[in-house]
Design a protein around this motif. Structure first.
Motif, short mmCIF file in Angstrom:
data_model
loop_
_atom_site.label_atom_id
_atom_site.label_comp_id
_atom_site.label_asym_id
_atom_site.label_seq_id
_atom_site.Cartn_x
_atom_site.Cartn_y
_atom_site.Cartn_z
N ILE A 1 3.41 -5.03 -7.20
CA ILE A 1 2.81 -3.71 -7.43
C ILE A 1 3.04 -2.87 -6.18
O ILE A 1 2.57 -3.19 -5.09
CB ILE A 1 1.30 -3.82 -7.69
CG1 ILE A 1 1.04 -4.64 -8.96
CG2 ILE A 1 0.67 -2.43 -7.82
CD1 ILE A 1 -0.43 -4.89 -9.25
N PHE A 2 3.81 -1.81 -6.33
CA PHE A 2 4.14 -0.90 -5.23
C PHE A 2 3.34 0.38 -5.40
O PHE A 2 3.51 1.11 -6.38
CB PHE A 2 5.64 -0.59 -5.23
CG PHE A 2 6.13 0.15 -4.03
CD1 PHE A 2 6.82 -0.51 -3.03
CD2 PHE A 2 5.91 1.52 -3.87
CE1 PHE A 2 7.29 0.15 -1.90
CE2 PHE A 2 6.37 2.19 -2.77
CZ PHE A 2 7.07 1.52 -1.77
N MET A 3 2.46 0.65 -4.43
CA MET A 3 1.67 1.88 -4.47
C MET A 3 2.45 2.98 -3.78
O MET A 3 2.69 2.92 -2.58
CB MET A 3 0.32 1.65 -3.80
CG MET A 3 -0.47 0.50 -4.41
SD MET A 3 -2.01 0.12 -3.53
CE MET A 3 -3.00 1.51 -4.04
N SER A 4 2.87 3.99 -4.52
CA SER A 4 3.69 5.06 -3.97
C SER A 4 2.83 6.13 -3.31
O SER A 4 1.78 6.50 -3.83
CB SER A 4 4.54 5.69 -5.07
OG SER A 4 5.36 6.72 -4.54
N SER A 5 3.31 6.62 -2.16
CA SER A 5 2.59 7.71 -1.48
C SER A 5 2.72 9.02 -2.25
O SER A 5 1.92 9.94 -2.04
CB SER A 5 3.14 7.90 -0.07
OG SER A 5 4.45 8.44 -0.11
N GLU A 6 3.74 9.13 -3.10
CA GLU A 6 4.01 10.32 -3.92
C GLU A 6 4.23 11.58 -3.08
O GLU A 6 4.04 12.70 -3.56
CB GLU A 6 2.89 10.55 -4.93
CG GLU A 6 2.71 9.42 -5.93
CD GLU A 6 1.70 9.72 -7.01
OE1 GLU A 6 2.10 10.20 -8.08
OE2 GLU A 6 0.50 9.49 -6.76
N PRO B 1 0.82 -1.22 0.00
CA PRO B 1 0.00 0.00 0.00
C PRO B 1 0.85 1.27 0.00
O PRO B 1 2.06 1.22 0.22
CB PRO B 1 -0.79 -0.13 1.32
CG PRO B 1 0.13 -0.90 2.21
CD PRO B 1 0.84 -1.89 1.32
N PRO B 2 0.23 2.44 -0.20
CA PRO B 2 0.98 3.70 -0.31
C PRO B 2 1.45 4.23 1.05
O PRO B 2 1.00 5.27 1.53
CB PRO B 2 -0.02 4.65 -0.97
CG PRO B 2 -1.35 4.13 -0.55
CD PRO B 2 -1.21 2.64 -0.49
N THR B 3 2.38 3.52 1.66
CA THR B 3 2.90 3.88 2.97
C THR B 3 4.06 4.86 2.85
O THR B 3 4.20 5.78 3.65
CB THR B 3 3.36 2.61 3.72
OG1 THR B 3 2.27 1.68 3.78
CG2 THR B 3 3.83 2.94 5.12
N VAL B 4 4.91 4.63 1.87
CA VAL B 4 6.09 5.49 1.65
C VAL B 4 6.19 5.83 0.17
O VAL B 4 5.54 5.21 -0.68
CB VAL B 4 7.39 4.78 2.10
CG1 VAL B 4 7.38 4.57 3.61
CG2 VAL B 4 7.58 3.45 1.38
N ASP B 5 7.01 6.81 -0.11
CA ASP B 5 7.26 7.19 -1.51
C ASP B 5 8.30 6.25 -2.09
O ASP B 5 9.36 6.03 -1.50
CB ASP B 5 7.77 8.63 -1.56
CG ASP B 5 7.78 9.20 -2.97
OD1 ASP B 5 8.43 8.60 -3.85
OD2 ASP B 5 7.15 10.24 -3.19
N ASP C 1 -6.10 -2.29 6.87
CA ASP C 1 -7.42 -2.25 6.22
C ASP C 1 -7.45 -1.33 5.00
O ASP C 1 -8.52 -0.90 4.58
CB ASP C 1 -8.49 -1.79 7.23
CG ASP C 1 -8.75 -2.83 8.30
OD1 ASP C 1 -8.77 -4.03 7.97
OD2 ASP C 1 -8.92 -2.44 9.47
N TYR C 2 -6.28 -1.02 4.46
CA TYR C 2 -6.28 -0.12 3.29
C TYR C 2 -7.14 -0.74 2.18
O TYR C 2 -7.00 -1.92 1.84
CB TYR C 2 -4.85 0.08 2.78
CG TYR C 2 -4.79 1.08 1.65
CD1 TYR C 2 -4.75 2.45 1.91
CD2 TYR C 2 -4.80 0.65 0.32
CE1 TYR C 2 -4.72 3.37 0.86
CE2 TYR C 2 -4.77 1.57 -0.72
CZ TYR C 2 -4.74 2.92 -0.44
OH TYR C 2 -4.72 3.83 -1.48
N PRO C 3 -8.04 0.05 1.59
CA PRO C 3 -8.99 -0.49 0.61
C PRO C 3 -8.39 -0.68 -0.78
O PRO C 3 -8.35 0.25 -1.59
CB PRO C 3 -10.10 0.57 0.59
CG PRO C 3 -9.40 1.85 0.93
CD PRO C 3 -8.31 1.48 1.89
N LEU C 4 -7.92 -1.87 -1.04
CA LEU C 4 -7.47 -2.18 -2.40
C LEU C 4 -8.68 -2.27 -3.32
O LEU C 4 -9.80 -2.55 -2.88
CB LEU C 4 -6.71 -3.51 -2.43
CG LEU C 4 -5.43 -3.62 -1.58
CD1 LEU C 4 -4.77 -4.98 -1.84
CD2 LEU C 4 -4.45 -2.51 -1.90
N THR C 5 -8.46 -2.08 -4.60
CA THR C 5 -9.55 -2.19 -5.57
C THR C 5 -9.67 -3.62 -6.10
O THR C 5 -10.48 -3.89 -6.98
CB THR C 5 -9.33 -1.23 -6.75
OG1 THR C 5 -8.06 -1.50 -7.36
CG2 THR C 5 -9.35 0.22 -6.27
#
Length: 342
Positions: A40-45, A12-16, A89-93
């Motif tokens: 798949i790495f979700m970037s916090s940006e 999840p987008p925890t860090v950039d 509990d981050y909501p993935l799609t």
């Protein structure tokens, strides 16, 4: 190595992705090299905006924005790999088939805020990965679900370039003396032993790399140079101009659960490494690391320089090879295949 089943690991987008290239980035990238595994790495940006919603880093390694539609990237079962308890509990799609909570730090002192959601994260996870022996022992004793040890590793191929002196970066300091350079890069955070660093600077030149908006610490001393955070790609150039690399961490309760990522990076260069007596470093790497404190740091560093040899350099390199992120990723995927099959 080949995964027994096709899986997609999502963080999840925890860090950039582009700020500090640490365990989450490294481990997911190494996992993606294994056949039948996609990451798949979700970037916090927070540090750098992505140029587009989905960025292909390499085959089977993707960095995406939190609002992107990444459903088309999914192959096989979805493994949700989370290291920040609040994101359990981050909501993935997409549907999560298996959740791993990656216990990466001891949730005390500076990281005490992690404890707030830790119990919930552990309860909702299907398995727990641990970086350090203390964390592994604690979770093993207090949970009936699978717990496995997956320590931090190093990007050997990236940092082995520092074995020889590379082109000196423009901002690397030119000290007006003939003292050796003791260097550190990473978060210039509260867990650094500032008194120890100042003591080292009484006899050696010290280069501290990593100052940024999140970690603005500077250590004031005539023999200390404080440099801004550097892109991951540039770190070997700076490391190549260290005579000794150091890990000057305070020996606090938090550090009992610490497994420094930079250790394997330093060892990949073959350079002498000095550190405070961080428990997992002492337990696992005493043969390739010299340990110091504020009373003996000058003697320890001097000895590490004077007694350095080709044999010692090669020993450090072999340890780095055997503790690479690729090796760590194999541990993780082997565990996932075992536990998911059950």
């Amino acid at each position: 190595m080949k995964s027994d089943q096709q899986i997609t690991v999502i963080y999840p987008p925890t860090v950039d992705y582009y700020l500090l290239f640490q365990r989450p980035q490294q481990l997911l990238r190494a996992m993606s090299k294994i056949q039948n595994v996609r990451s798949i790495f979700m970037s916090s940006e927070m540090y750098r905006k992505l140029p587009k919603p989905i960025v292909e880093i390499s085959k089977d390694m993707y960095v995406v924005s939190g609002h992107s539609d990444y459903k088309s990237l999914i192959k096989g079962k979805v493994v949700y790999w989370v290291s920040y308890p609040e994101h359990i509990d981050y909501p993935l799609t997409v549907k999560k088939d298996f959740t791993v909570f990656d216990a990466i730090d001891n949730p005390v002192e500076e990281f005490s805020f992690w404890a707030k959601n830790l119990k919930q994260a552990v309860q909702k996870a299907d398995a727990i990965s641990c970086t350090a022996n203390l964390l592994y022992k604690n979770h093993k004793e207090n949970n009936d679900k699978p717990v496995f040890l997956c320590p931090n590793g190093g990007d050997y191929d990236h940092f082995k370039k520092a074995r020889k002196k590379l082109e000196k970066p423009a901002d690397f300091p030119s000290f007006d003396n003939d003292k050796k350079v003791v260097g550190f890069y990473g978060a210039l955070a509260s867990w650094l032993d500032i008194d120890l660093i100042r003591k080292i600077a009484e006899k050696f030149n010290v280069v501290l790399i990593g100052k940024n908006v999140y970690y603005p610490l500077e250590v004031d001393h005539p023999n200390i140079a404080n440099l801004e955070h550097k892109d991951y790609s540039q770190l070997p150039y700076y490391l190549s101009h260290f005579d000794v690399a150091m890990i000057p961490f305070k020996l606090t309760e938090m550090m009992k659960g610490c497994d420094p990522v930079k250790l394997q990076e330093y060892l990949s260069s073959g350079k002498p490494v000095v550190a405070t007596e961080v428990e997992d470093v002492v337990a696992n790497f005493s043969d390739v690391v010299d340990f110091m404190n504020i009373d003996n740091c000058h003697e320890v560093i001097e000895r590490a320089i004077d007694e350095n040899s080709k044999d010692k350099e090669q020993a450090r390199i072999e340890v780095a090879i055997n503790n690479s992120w690729d090796v760590r990723a194999q541990i993780a995927i082997k565990a996932l295949n075992e536990y998911m099959n059950k």
